[in-house]
Design a protein around this motif. Sequence first.
Motif, PDB file in Angstrom:
ATOM      1  N   CYS A 157      16.671  22.084 -33.152  1.00 52.10           N
ATOM      2  CA  CYS A 157      15.941  22.535 -31.973  1.00 52.10           C
ATOM      3  C   CYS A 157      15.992  21.411 -30.934  1.00 52.10           C
ATOM      4  N   ARG A 158      16.773  21.624 -29.883  1.00 52.11           N
ATOM      5  CA  ARG A 158      16.973  20.604 -28.854  1.00 52.11           C
ATOM      6  C   ARG A 158      15.729  20.433 -27.996  1.00 52.11           C
ATOM      7  N   HIS A 159      15.462  19.204 -27.575  1.00 56.78           N
ATOM      8  CA  HIS A 159      14.350  18.920 -26.671  1.00 56.78           C
ATOM      9  C   HIS A 159      14.864  18.873 -25.234  1.00 56.78           C
ATOM     10  N   TYR A 160      13.999  19.252 -24.302  1.00 60.05           N
ATOM     11  CA  TYR A 160      14.341  19.294 -22.881  1.00 60.05           C
ATOM     12  C   TYR A 160      13.279  18.546 -22.092  1.00 60.05           C
ATOM     13  N   PRO A 167      18.713  19.243 -20.775  1.00 60.41           N
ATOM     14  CA  PRO A 167      18.766  19.035 -22.231  1.00 60.41           C
ATOM     15  C   PRO A 167      18.913  17.557 -22.572  1.00 60.41           C
ATOM     16  N   GLY A 181      16.464  16.102 -30.701  1.00 63.23           N
ATOM     17  CA  GLY A 181      15.567  17.228 -30.928  1.00 63.23           C
ATOM     18  C   GLY A 181      14.921  17.051 -32.280  1.00 63.23           C
ATOM     19  N   HIS A 182      14.709  18.171 -32.991  1.00 58.56           N
ATOM     20  CA  HIS A 182      14.182  18.077 -34.346  1.00 58.56           C
ATOM     21  C   HIS A 182      14.782  19.174 -35.211  1.00 58.56           C
ATOM     22  N   LYS A 236      11.511  14.909 -37.380  1.00 59.87           N
ATOM     23  CA  LYS A 236      11.521  14.616 -35.953  1.00 59.87           C
ATOM     24  C   LYS A 236      12.639  13.630 -35.621  1.00 59.87           C
ATOM     25  N   ASP A 237      12.955  13.584 -34.359  1.00 62.35           N
ATOM     26  CA  ASP A 237      13.920  12.638 -33.809  1.00 62.35           C
ATOM     27  C   ASP A 237      15.297  12.724 -34.451  1.00 62.35           C
ATOM     28  N   GLU A 279      21.775  14.579 -31.808  1.00 53.73           N
ATOM     29  CA  GLU A 279      22.746  15.667 -31.875  1.00 53.73           C
ATOM     30  C   GLU A 279      24.034  15.272 -32.575  1.00 53.73           C
TER      31      GLU A 279
END
Length: 60
Positions: free
Chosen positions: A19-22, A31, A35-36, A43-44, A47
Amino acid sequence: MPLYPKVDYLVCGTCAHFCRHYVKDRSRYIPLTFGHCVYLRTKDRREDGACPAWRARPQK
């Protein structure tokens, strides 16, 4: 032009569990390279990392 390149090998960025973080910049979302993992709830995740729980994303 996409904001990030397409990756064709087995890394977290191409995993179904990733699950990518934005981050929001005014009126758009950018983007991030991390992500996680929703499978391992770790977490952390980067990619370009990899783990044994990798699964292919379903094709749209």
